[in-house]
Design a protein around this motif. Sequence first.
Motif, PDB file in Angstrom:
ATOM      1  N   SER A 250       1.120  -5.680  -3.542  1.00 31.31           N
ATOM      2  CA  SER A 250       2.216  -6.076  -4.436  1.00 31.31           C
ATOM      3  C   SER A 250       2.166  -5.323  -5.762  1.00 31.31           C
ATOM      4  O   SER A 250       3.126  -5.330  -6.525  1.00 31.31           O
ATOM      5  CB  SER A 250       2.165  -7.581  -4.702  1.00 31.31           C
ATOM      6  OG  SER A 250       0.971  -7.941  -5.389  1.00 31.31           O
ATOM      7  N   SER A 251       1.031  -4.650  -6.013  1.00 36.83           N
ATOM      8  CA  SER A 251       0.895  -3.873  -7.242  1.00 36.83           C
ATOM      9  C   SER A 251       1.721  -2.597  -7.152  1.00 36.83           C
ATOM     10  O   SER A 251       1.672  -1.876  -6.159  1.00 36.83           O
ATOM     11  CB  SER A 251      -0.584  -3.522  -7.466  1.00 36.83           C
ATOM     12  OG  SER A 251      -0.718  -2.430  -8.348  1.00 36.83           O
ATOM     13  N   GLN A 252       2.482  -2.311  -8.203  1.00 36.69           N
ATOM     14  CA  GLN A 252       3.306  -1.095  -8.207  1.00 36.69           C
ATOM     15  C   GLN A 252       2.436   0.159  -8.139  1.00 36.69           C
ATOM     16  O   GLN A 252       2.808   1.139  -7.496  1.00 36.69           O
ATOM     17  CB  GLN A 252       4.188  -1.066  -9.457  1.00 36.69           C
ATOM     18  CG  GLN A 252       5.288  -0.014  -9.378  1.00 36.69           C
ATOM     19  CD  GLN A 252       6.233  -0.084 -10.558  1.00 36.69           C
ATOM     20  OE1 GLN A 252       5.834   0.145 -11.693  1.00 36.69           O
ATOM     21  NE2 GLN A 252       7.497  -0.421 -10.290  1.00 36.69           N
ATOM     22  N   ASN A 253       1.274   0.107  -8.759  1.00 37.94           N
ATOM     23  CA  ASN A 253       0.364   1.238  -8.714  1.00 37.94           C
ATOM     24  C   ASN A 253      -0.054   1.535  -7.281  1.00 37.94           C
ATOM     25  O   ASN A 253      -0.066   2.695  -6.835  1.00 37.94           O
ATOM     26  CB  ASN A 253      -0.868   0.958  -9.573  1.00 37.94           C
ATOM     27  CG  ASN A 253      -1.858   2.115  -9.568  1.00 37.94           C
ATOM     28  OD1 ASN A 253      -1.493   3.249  -9.860  1.00 37.94           O
ATOM     29  ND2 ASN A 253      -3.094   1.830  -9.210  1.00 37.94           N
ATOM     30  N   MET A 254      -0.378   0.479  -6.503  1.00 39.06           N
ATOM     31  CA  MET A 254      -0.756   0.655  -5.104  1.00 39.06           C
ATOM     32  C   MET A 254       0.435   1.148  -4.287  1.00 39.06           C
ATOM     33  O   MET A 254       0.294   2.016  -3.416  1.00 39.06           O
ATOM     34  CB  MET A 254      -1.280  -0.663  -4.538  1.00 39.06           C
ATOM     35  CG  MET A 254      -1.707  -0.602  -3.076  1.00 39.06           C
ATOM     36  SD  MET A 254      -3.048   0.587  -2.803  1.00 39.06           S
ATOM     37  CE  MET A 254      -4.395  -0.239  -3.663  1.00 39.06           C
ATOM     38  N   GLN A 255       1.601   0.615  -4.563  1.00 42.48           N
ATOM     39  CA  GLN A 255       2.800   1.039  -3.836  1.00 42.48           C
ATOM     40  C   GLN A 255       3.088   2.519  -4.069  1.00 42.48           C
ATOM     41  O   GLN A 255       3.433   3.249  -3.133  1.00 42.48           O
ATOM     42  CB  GLN A 255       3.990   0.186  -4.266  1.00 42.48           C
ATOM     43  CG  GLN A 255       3.901  -1.265  -3.829  1.00 42.48           C
ATOM     44  CD  GLN A 255       4.963  -2.132  -4.469  1.00 42.48           C
ATOM     45  OE1 GLN A 255       5.841  -1.637  -5.185  1.00 42.48           O
ATOM     46  NE2 GLN A 255       4.902  -3.445  -4.223  1.00 42.48           N
ATOM     47  N   PHE A 256       2.928   2.971  -5.316  1.00 43.77           N
ATOM     48  CA  PHE A 256       3.160   4.381  -5.628  1.00 43.77           C
ATOM     49  C   PHE A 256       2.144   5.268  -4.905  1.00 43.77           C
ATOM     50  O   PHE A 256       2.486   6.347  -4.389  1.00 43.77           O
ATOM     51  CB  PHE A 256       3.070   4.615  -7.141  1.00 43.77           C
ATOM     52  CG  PHE A 256       4.279   4.141  -7.908  1.00 43.77           C
ATOM     53  CD1 PHE A 256       5.352   3.556  -7.261  1.00 43.77           C
ATOM     54  CD2 PHE A 256       4.329   4.285  -9.291  1.00 43.77           C
ATOM     55  CE1 PHE A 256       6.463   3.121  -7.963  1.00 43.77           C
ATOM     56  CE2 PHE A 256       5.444   3.855 -10.006  1.00 43.77           C
ATOM     57  CZ  PHE A 256       6.507   3.273  -9.345  1.00 43.77           C
ATOM     58  N   THR A 257       0.893   4.825  -4.862  1.00 43.51           N
ATOM     59  CA  THR A 257      -0.155   5.591  -4.177  1.00 43.51           C
ATOM     60  C   THR A 257       0.170   5.752  -2.695  1.00 43.51           C
ATOM     61  O   THR A 257       0.097   6.851  -2.133  1.00 43.51           O
ATOM     62  CB  THR A 257      -1.528   4.902  -4.337  1.00 43.51           C
ATOM     63  OG1 THR A 257      -1.869   4.863  -5.719  1.00 43.51           O
ATOM     64  CG2 THR A 257      -2.608   5.639  -3.564  1.00 43.51           C
ATOM     65  N   LEU A 258       0.540   4.648  -2.057  1.00 47.05           N
ATOM     66  CA  LEU A 258       0.840   4.676  -0.626  1.00 47.05           C
ATOM     67  C   LEU A 258       2.129   5.442  -0.335  1.00 47.05           C
ATOM     68  O   LEU A 258       2.214   6.176   0.661  1.00 47.05           O
ATOM     69  CB  LEU A 258       0.929   3.253  -0.086  1.00 47.05           C
ATOM     70  CG  LEU A 258      -0.371   2.437  -0.125  1.00 47.05           C
ATOM     71  CD1 LEU A 258      -0.118   1.007   0.350  1.00 47.05           C
ATOM     72  CD2 LEU A 258      -1.451   3.091   0.725  1.00 47.05           C
ATOM     73  N   ALA A 259       3.128   5.275  -1.201  1.00 47.40           N
ATOM     74  CA  ALA A 259       4.394   5.987  -1.001  1.00 47.40           C
ATOM     75  C   ALA A 259       4.205   7.497  -1.133  1.00 47.40           C
ATOM     76  O   ALA A 259       4.756   8.280  -0.345  1.00 47.40           O
ATOM     77  CB  ALA A 259       5.434   5.500  -2.009  1.00 47.40           C
ATOM     78  N   ASP A 260       3.404   7.901  -2.110  1.00 50.28           N
ATOM     79  CA  ASP A 260       3.128   9.326  -2.296  1.00 50.28           C
ATOM     80  C   ASP A 260       2.360   9.882  -1.100  1.00 50.28           C
ATOM     81  O   ASP A 260       2.658  10.981  -0.612  1.00 50.28           O
ATOM     82  CB  ASP A 260       2.323   9.533  -3.582  1.00 50.28           C
ATOM     83  CG  ASP A 260       2.056  11.003  -3.863  1.00 50.28           C
ATOM     84  OD1 ASP A 260       3.025  11.767  -4.021  1.00 50.28           O
ATOM     85  OD2 ASP A 260       0.866  11.394  -3.910  1.00 50.28           O
ATOM     86  N   MET A 261       1.393   9.111  -0.612  1.00 49.42           N
ATOM     87  CA  MET A 261       0.626   9.521   0.559  1.00 49.42           C
ATOM     88  C   MET A 261       1.552   9.705   1.766  1.00 49.42           C
ATOM     89  O   MET A 261       1.482  10.709   2.484  1.00 49.42           O
ATOM     90  CB  MET A 261      -0.442   8.452   0.857  1.00 49.42           C
ATOM     91  CG  MET A 261      -1.549   8.897   1.781  1.00 49.42           C
ATOM     92  SD  MET A 261      -2.697   7.545   2.206  1.00 49.42           S
ATOM     93  CE  MET A 261      -3.329   7.108   0.596  1.00 49.42           C
TER      94      MET A 261
END
Length: 354
Positions: A250-261
């Motif tokens: 739910s963290s935006q930081n984690m979402q950005f990491t996974l989306a970039d990956m």
Amino acid sequence: MAGQFELGSKHIECMKLANQNISEIQDTNTKEIAKKMLAKTYGFLPSESHVYDDYLGLTVAMEEIAKVNSGVASVLADQVILREIVKAYGNNNANTVLSSKETIGILCSESGLASISNISTKAVRNNGQWTIKGTKQISNEQLLSENYLVFAQDEEGLIRLFVIPEDQITIDIVNKNIASTKISLSHAVIDLTVGDNAHIGVINDEFEYVQTVARTLVAATSVGIAHSALITSIGVAKEVRNDDGQAISSSQNMQFTLADMFAEIEASRMLTYFSANSIDENKANIKLATMAKVKASDIAAKSSVDVLHILGNIGYLSNIDFANVVLRAVDNQVKGGTNRTQMAKIYQYMLAKK
């Protein structure tokens, strides 16, 4: 995961079959698993295989195998490249190599080698025999091979090919201490004399077609590694809770990491498929294959390291199996010439408008 390169039903079936075949093998020994996959004609050229009939099918199959066991995928990719080399450059002695059911490692890479024409391993012919001397880089998967295809330069500057049994090659392990950690580097030391029957061919061109296939397959195994890293990351992100009881996904930081990956993996996958499809259309392009190899192996290495950070949330220990995945991902950045060297090659291809 859907992408912009649309796979037909034939290639989707290739993916499913490859995943099924590698998953159903109940063995932990990489060499034995590779042999069982070879028995199913994985690691064969598309014209020889019963499980795929074009290079795109071969590529998606290697990606699927790498998702389950990247070491086996690396061994099988070497067998494909071996067959490409024998097909293009082999002499009459080469037929015995292809009829063998043993795994064969390819010893071409050397420290500082930027081009096949700069190989420092020497082959000198005298009285019907060849004396071969040199040192080759060797990966962990290649250490499992029963025979080796050795590249050596003769006195006329021609690149000659020899098949050497593994017991005639000395493996030299060099230990280096980096940041108080012992790093072991393996080299194959070659100093022997063989008969004419060990000489299986001569490379008489720029070697571009074989390099195109080889780099496409390295890219495919890298995409498989990166994909596995992403799936692991998503699973952990959904499972682990933060101090507020919410999943860390739910963290935006984690979402950005996974989306970039995800975006980088998909881009690498499409480039890899495009390169394979170009081979099928008789438009093999070394620039495409090199770009695919660089992008895919870089994202595989980055994704693997990113996963380690995410796994830290569940108490990652460096001795678990995932550490080997990181090593294979980094190995693909070096295989066939480091990515730094390949970037210089891409610049040259760009100027030459290849």
